[in-house]
Design a protein around this motif. Sequence first.
Motif, PDB file in Angstrom:
ATOM      1  N   VAL A   1     -46.653 -38.760 -16.767  1.00  0.00           N
ATOM      2  CA  VAL A   1     -47.657 -38.226 -17.671  1.00  0.00           C
ATOM      3  C   VAL A   1     -47.326 -38.484 -19.120  1.00  0.00           C
ATOM      4  N   CYS A   2     -46.135 -38.976 -19.417  1.00  0.00           N
ATOM      5  CA  CYS A   2     -45.789 -39.223 -20.811  1.00  0.00           C
ATOM      6  C   CYS A   2     -46.730 -40.241 -21.438  1.00  0.00           C
ATOM      7  N   ARG A   3     -47.246 -41.160 -20.640  1.00  0.00           N
ATOM      8  CA  ARG A   3     -48.136 -42.180 -21.185  1.00  0.00           C
ATOM      9  C   ARG A   3     -49.523 -41.631 -21.495  1.00  0.00           C
TER      10      ARG A   3
ATOM     11  N   GLN B   1     -38.256 -24.053 -21.395  1.00  0.00           N
ATOM     12  CA  GLN B   1     -39.066 -24.831 -20.459  1.00  0.00           C
ATOM     13  C   GLN B   1     -38.203 -25.827 -19.689  1.00  0.00           C
ATOM     14  N   ILE B   2     -37.223 -26.415 -20.358  1.00  0.00           N
ATOM     15  CA  ILE B   2     -36.325 -27.347 -19.676  1.00  0.00           C
ATOM     16  C   ILE B   2     -35.399 -26.599 -18.733  1.00  0.00           C
ATOM     17  N   ALA B   3     -34.862 -25.479 -19.206  1.00  0.00           N
ATOM     18  CA  ALA B   3     -33.919 -24.713 -18.400  1.00  0.00           C
ATOM     19  C   ALA B   3     -34.564 -24.135 -17.142  1.00  0.00           C
ATOM     20  N   SER B   4     -35.824 -23.736 -17.241  1.00  0.00           N
ATOM     21  CA  SER B   4     -36.468 -23.058 -16.117  1.00  0.00           C
ATOM     22  C   SER B   4     -37.262 -23.984 -15.207  1.00  0.00           C
ATOM     23  N   GLU B   5     -37.670 -25.166 -15.696  1.00  0.00           N
ATOM     24  CA  GLU B   5     -38.524 -26.048 -14.900  1.00  0.00           C
ATOM     25  C   GLU B   5     -37.846 -27.370 -14.535  1.00  0.00           C
ATOM     26  N   VAL B   6     -37.303 -28.053 -15.529  1.00  0.00           N
ATOM     27  CA  VAL B   6     -36.775 -29.399 -15.292  1.00  0.00           C
ATOM     28  C   VAL B   6     -35.445 -29.365 -14.544  1.00  0.00           C
ATOM     29  N   ILE B   7     -34.494 -28.608 -15.050  1.00  0.00           N
ATOM     30  CA  ILE B   7     -33.150 -28.596 -14.455  1.00  0.00           C
ATOM     31  C   ILE B   7     -33.161 -28.104 -13.012  1.00  0.00           C
TER      32      ILE B   7
ATOM     33  N   ALA C   1     -36.075 -37.859 -19.810  1.00  0.00           N
ATOM     34  CA  ALA C   1     -36.478 -37.648 -21.199  1.00  0.00           C
ATOM     35  C   ALA C   1     -37.671 -36.711 -21.184  1.00  0.00           C
ATOM     36  N   CYS C   2     -37.590 -35.632 -21.931  1.00  0.00           N
ATOM     37  CA  CYS C   2     -38.624 -34.599 -21.910  1.00  0.00           C
ATOM     38  C   CYS C   2     -39.081 -34.276 -23.332  1.00  0.00           C
ATOM     39  N   ILE C   3     -40.336 -33.848 -23.439  1.00  0.00           N
ATOM     40  CA  ILE C   3     -40.854 -33.344 -24.713  1.00  0.00           C
ATOM     41  C   ILE C   3     -41.039 -31.834 -24.589  1.00  0.00           C
ATOM     42  N   SER C   4     -40.470 -31.109 -25.523  1.00  0.00           N
ATOM     43  CA  SER C   4     -40.645 -29.668 -25.583  1.00  0.00           C
ATOM     44  C   SER C   4     -40.730 -29.263 -27.043  1.00  0.00           C
ATOM     45  N   GLU C   5     -41.809 -28.568 -27.393  1.00  0.00           N
ATOM     46  CA  GLU C   5     -42.029 -28.122 -28.765  1.00  0.00           C
ATOM     47  C   GLU C   5     -41.964 -29.292 -29.750  1.00  0.00           C
TER      48      GLU C   5
ATOM     49  N   THR D   1     -32.751 -35.294 -29.395  1.00  0.00           N
ATOM     50  CA  THR D   1     -32.709 -36.613 -30.018  1.00  0.00           C
ATOM     51  C   THR D   1     -33.604 -36.659 -31.255  1.00  0.00           C
ATOM     52  N   ASP D   2     -33.484 -37.774 -32.003  1.00  0.00           N
ATOM     53  CA  ASP D   2     -34.344 -37.979 -33.170  1.00  0.00           C
ATOM     54  C   ASP D   2     -35.530 -38.877 -32.852  1.00  0.00           C
ATOM     55  N   LEU D   3     -35.799 -39.102 -31.571  1.00  0.00           N
ATOM     56  CA  LEU D   3     -36.925 -39.948 -31.173  1.00  0.00           C
ATOM     57  C   LEU D   3     -38.251 -39.300 -31.569  1.00  0.00           C
ATOM     58  N   ALA D   4     -39.209 -40.140 -31.953  1.00  0.00           N
ATOM     59  CA  ALA D   4     -40.525 -39.636 -32.337  1.00  0.00           C
ATOM     60  C   ALA D   4     -41.452 -39.479 -31.141  1.00  0.00           C
ATOM     61  N   GLU D   5     -41.159 -40.183 -30.042  1.00  0.00           N
ATOM     62  CA  GLU D   5     -41.995 -40.122 -28.855  1.00  0.00           C
ATOM     63  C   GLU D   5     -41.162 -40.498 -27.642  1.00  0.00           C
ATOM     64  N   LEU D   6     -41.715 -40.252 -26.469  1.00  0.00           N
ATOM     65  CA  LEU D   6     -41.013 -40.579 -25.232  1.00  0.00           C
ATOM     66  C   LEU D   6     -40.953 -42.087 -25.026  1.00  0.00           C
TER      67      LEU D   6
END
Length: 211
Positions: free
Chosen positions: A12-14, A109-115, A126-130, A194-199
């Motif tokens: 869904v990142c795309r 969200q990462i701690a409760s869903e992804v991990i 690689a995840c986007i959160s906030e 990270t300092d990435l602007a997008e996934l």
Amino acid sequence: MAFVHTFGEPSVCRQETSLYFVRIRDAFFAYIYRSYVRRRKRHMRKPAFVKNRGTENGGGGGKGSRNKLILKIVIVAVAIAALLIAAKWKNTEGGVVFTPLTDDAVPQQIASEVIPEYRDMERALACISEEKVYVVAMRGEKPTTGYDIAIDSMELTSDEDGVQTLTVNVLFTDPQAGASLTQAETYPYVVAETDLAELPDRIEMKIKYTD
């Protein structure tokens, strides 16, 4: 939450639209609408003799206004396209700056869903959160304590088709011979901001074992 993982299948990142692009798009359409409204108001307020004078002179006044409006729109469109390209290719090549997080600093969200969903797999996500991009690297299920994982470095590259690949270089540490270990299932992982602007489009995990 959007994510990409080591196998590179579609995710869904795309489908996500960056807030930055949304604001630029909205500003562009707002500018076009304001230009249209101002032009309509000037046309409605223009005295009849001015309109007739323009007609007598060949009717070029209205055409000239339209040409100016079109020129403005083209200039704005080109400027927005340049901004989009610059944002798209920001951090496209080279090392990625990252900060490993302690457990209490990991987004909820990462701690409760992804991990919990992926902890038994050896992979990177690689995840986007906030509106921030995080990388999660995992070792999978282990039978005892003493196993560890750390992120050594990250690199972002693009191929000739513009597909971005994030390479996560990790260090695996195994229990030392003769060490006192607890017989219990463990799931070593590490989360980094990270300092990435997008996934990225793809993510790969390269493993190196410590001595």
